[in-house]
Enzyme design. Structure first.
Site, PDB file in Angstrom:
ATOM      1  N   ASP A  14       0.874  -1.161   0.000  1.00  0.00           N
ATOM      2  CA  ASP A  14       0.000   0.000   0.000  1.00  0.00           C
ATOM      3  C   ASP A  14       0.916   1.217   0.000  1.00  0.00           C
ATOM      4  OD1 ASP A  14      -1.987   1.825   0.207  1.00  0.00           O
ATOM      5  OD2 ASP A  14      -2.885   1.029   2.032  1.00  0.00           O
ATOM      6  N   THR A  32       0.525   4.195   1.357  1.00  0.00           N
ATOM      7  CA  THR A  32       0.597   4.876   2.645  1.00  0.00           C
ATOM      8  C   THR A  32       1.326   4.000   3.657  1.00  0.00           C
ATOM      9  OG1 THR A  32      -1.517   5.903   2.159  1.00  0.00           O
ATOM     10  CG2 THR A  32      -0.749   6.022   4.430  1.00  0.00           C
ATOM     11  N   ASP A  74      -1.687  -1.445   6.610  1.00  0.00           N
ATOM     12  CA  ASP A  74      -1.831  -0.837   7.930  1.00  0.00           C
ATOM     13  C   ASP A  74      -3.275  -0.455   8.242  1.00  0.00           C
ATOM     14  OD1 ASP A  74      -2.184   1.258   6.208  1.00  0.00           O
ATOM     15  OD2 ASP A  74      -0.638   2.547   7.071  1.00  0.00           O
TER      16      ASP A  74
END
Length: 792
Positions: free
Chosen positions: A312, A314, A549
């Site tokens: 991902d 981020t 996350d």
């Protein structure tokens, strides 16, 4: 605080308290004293007692004890020395595993989910096991629901996939039951704990979902198979060999028992399982120094074999923080009004994502508007909104989802220009109508564009470059605009970052499966699409690791071969992941991969030593059932050979540094290294039998020559797999050679050996030369075959 009590005939006295006040300290103590707490912390690792039992009470240890007892009963006490090796192996394995357990348990406290409760009118963070019945839980997006509870105030959307298997979020309102093991994906609420501990509906399911995902481990699979095959073969071989020694060869009971035990001891790879556990346990300890919590031992192996890593954006490529760069009005609404709208929207939302945090920081002057309805952000919708009394509804989110392709060309052009530079573009829209069942209101009008930017992690380019060099394909999968993500990935140095696709254009499973292999960057990906992408890559025989996350990553994390979560992320992602990066630093990933490769490469090398002995011992045991010769070895001689050519070197070699990439299958790699040595040892013994047919060597001379030629071959194998020799390997090899020579010269009585006579030496010299030639020829042929198979 008003409190009233109710008594249920089938349960404890309940405390119904105000959600704003929660339980008092006295009430918490009262519930805990009645045993109405959520129980003890989840056990992520085995208990010390179980570790000791697992290392001692193994099938092979039991077999060793039985064989040792047989030798004891016939009075050949020194031949019981092989039990000492088994005891040492068990002790070392248990010691290292206990060390790893203590490390994991300490680190697990840091990564463990926490519960947010209202007590005495204040919000507190406590450990999950401290929850008591009737506690008031404060839940928001990303939280794991750690006990069955009743929603009292607020609304939220719950992902119950870990409990029910259904991946679609479920809307919950006051009066609905929230099941433990599920996760909040949108909204916030206050809920009263209804069940604790084992009373929770999903307690067993949740525990299995958390910790007992079946590892994708070639090593574990093949070691178990090897144990199974040898375990099945050892009994009939032992019985037939004993029958032959007693009834055909006419040996005495003691000699028949001793030689049969020697054959069976040689077949047992007693240190292989323990060596595997020890090596992986040491890896856990080493990784803890790099702030990585390994929750599943065999995930180290899986990560070392990974050829596709899904990221991902981020928290991996970027730091996870954002800033507002520009506000671009698209209507007559003034800048001051836009600031007030955004401030009101962020105040009405519990969203704590980096995007909303940046908006709150940039637009902090909140107007006194009355919010009558709010729709929280969800990764499936890609927008959030609120209705204000007398103001209408405002929506903020991804333009593709808010306007669904109806935006004017000039606005799309502006968005594309900023997205091309790697910035994130959101749209603020207004509608006079309200939200119905969390659906967009009719005819929204654009108000402005909000341009935000991510901060690239300083370590990201170096980390991405490492994986590129190692042949690991990187797939960046994000919910953001595809062009934005592609440009951020390009800035971070990701190879082929321009090869991107908008996942909203992938409408069929076939399209998505094809795109999974073809593209590098995926934008506007929903949680279900993340899951489908991981499945598609696995279906094409890739070993897939997934980092995440957020709660939107949970489904894909569970499906991946190896899941890695950031400690700073949601409870959901940490709970289902096999590895947690405690410093939330993606730069730790190369260290984890290197540690995995060190472990697996060294294990393959050490496992080959054990298989040489097991293959050789099994074959000659079968041969001597039919040959008119006595079995040439005794248990204490097998112990000498095993300790110097397998036991001691395997433990040293298994802990060496090794950065080589892993190629091929575990069992094929091990057999490639083991077969030349095993075949050579078998040929040695057959040559010895043939020579003994022409020259009348006695039983002790044959036994001594068998030990010498087998030990010589074992040390030659050790030399081959230790190449190229460095100082530690060289010191180890020559020390073991010296130990073998010392045993032959000075400890002959202990090992039932005799002095080497001239005829024995004349027979041994050509056998040793032949052994070296045969072994290196076989190695060359197998390496050539393996190379042609790899290239073909």
């Amino acid at each position: 605080m008003s409190t009233h009590f109710s008594q249920h005939t089938a349960g404890p006295i309940r405390l119904h308290v105000s959600p704003d006040q929660g339980l008092s300290n006295e009430q918490v103590a009262q519930q805990a004293s009645k045993g109405l707490s959520n129980g003890f912390p989840d056990v992520r690792t085995k208990s010390i007692k179980k570790i000791i039992c697992d290392n001692i009470l193994t099938p092979f240890n039991l077999l060793n004890v039985i064989l040792g007892l047989l030798v004891f009963l016939v009075g050949s006490y020194k031949n019981m020395l092989f039990l000492g090796v088994a005891i040492c192996n068990s002790f070392i394995g248990a010691f290292q595993e206990i060390r790893a357990k203590k490390t994991i348990d300490k680190l697990a406290v840091v990564a463990a989910p926490k519960a947010h409760v209202i007590r005495s009118g204040q919000k507190r963070q406590i450990s999950v096991e401290e929850l008591v019945l009737d506690d008031i839980l404060a839940l928001e997006s990303g939280n794991q629901i750690c006990a069955d509870c009743l929603l009292l105030r607020g609304e939220c959307e719950i992902n119950e996939s870990l409990v029910t298997g259904e991946s679609e979020p479920v809307a919950k309102k006051p009066g609905d039951l929230l099941l433990s093991g599920s996760f909040v994906v949108a909204g916030s609420c206050l809920a009263r704990v209804e069940h604790v501990g084992r009373e929770n509906y999903a307690a067993k399911i949740t525990n299995e979902a958390k910790y007992f995902k079946k590892p994708n481990s070639e090593i574990m699979t093949w070691i178990n198979r090897i144990i199974k095959y040898i375990g099945i073969a050892i009994i009939p071989i032992g019985l037939l060999l004993f029958y032959k020694q007693i009834f055909i060869s006419g040996q005495g009971l003691q000699r028949a028992v001793v030689s049969t035990v020697a054959a069976l001891v040689g077949m047992i790879p007693e240190g292989l399982v323990l060596l595997t556990s020890m090596v992986l346990a040491v890896s856990v300890l080493r990784l803890s120094r790099h702030h990585a919590l390994v929750q599943e031992l065999y995930s180290i192996e899986t990560l070392a074999r990974v050829d596709v890593l899904c990221l991902d954006k981020t928290g991996t490529i970027t730091e996870g923080t954002m800033q507002v760069d520009h506000v671009l009005p698209l209507s007559s609404v003034s800048t001051e009004e836009i600031s007030a709208i955004i401030a009101a929207l962020t105040a009405s939302s519990p969203d704590t994502s980096p995007t909303f945090s940046a908006l709150r920081q940039a637009f902090s002057q909140c107007p006194d508007w009355q919010c009558t309805n709010a729709v929280p952000f969800s990764s499936a919708r890609k927008w959030s909104g609120a209705t204000f009394a007398g103001k209408g509804s405002y929506i903020i989110g991804a333009a593709e989802f808010v306007f669904k392709g109806t935006l004017p060309a000039d606005i799309r052009e502006k968005m594309a220009r900023y997205a091309a530079s790697g910035q994130r573009v959101l749209i603020l829209a207004h509608s006079a109508e309200g939200f119905v069942e969390k659906q967009l209101p009719q005819k929204p009008e654009p108000v402005c564009l909000l341009v935000l930017s991510d901060k690239i992690r300083p370590s990201a380019p170096q980390t991405l470059a490492y994986f590129a060099e190692q042949g690991v394909a990187i797939k960046v999968i994000s919910g953001d605009n595809a062009l934005t993500v592609a440009n951020i990935a390009k800035r971070a140095g990701l190879p082929d970052a321009g090869n991107y696709i908008d996942a909203t254009t992938l409408t069929t499973d076939e399209q998505l499966a094809e795109a999974a292999e073809r593209y590098t960057v995926f934008g506007r990906v929903t949680p279900q699409q993340k899951l489908a992408l991981v499945k598609a890559l696995k279906a094409r025989k890739h070993t897939v690791a997934m980092t995440g996350d957020g709660v939107n990553d949970v489904l894909a994390l569970r499906e991946s071969d190896c899941s890695i979560a950031m400690a700073s992320g949601s409870d959901a992602s940490r709970t289902v992941s096999q590895v947690v990066l405690l410093d939330s630093n993606f730069a730790s990933m190369p260290k984890i991969v290197k540690e995995g490769r060190r472990s697996i490469n060294n294990l393959q090398r050490s496992a080959s030593l054990f298989l040489v002995k097991s293959i050789f011992s099994s074959v000659i045991a079968i041969l001597f059932i039919f040959l008119a010769f006595d079995y040439p070895f005794q248990p204490i001689q097998q112990t000498l050979i095993s300790a110097l050519t397998i036991g001691i070197p395997s433990f040293f070699l298994a802990l060496e540094r090794n950065k080589e990439r892993i190629h091929g299958k575990f069992i094929l790699n091990v057999l490639q290294k083991a077969l030349p040595g095993a075949v050579t040892m078998i040929i040695n013994i057959l040559l010895l039998v043939i020579i003994s047919s022409f020259y009348p060597f006695n039983r002790e001379e044959i036994s001594t020559m068998a030990v010498i030629i087998t030990g010589f071959t074992g040390l030659t194998i050790l030399l081959k797999i230790s190449l190229p020799l460095n100082l530690p390997r060289g010191a180890l090899f020559f020390s073991l050679c010296a130990a073998f020579v010392i045993a032959l010269l000075f400890f002959r009585p202990l090992f039932n050996l005799i002095f080497i006579t001239t005829p024995m030496l004349l027979a041994l010299a050509p056998m040793m030369a032949a052994a070296a030639c045969v072994m290196f020829s076989l190695w060359h042929l197998l390496e050539k075959y393996a190379g042609s198979r790899k290239n073909g």
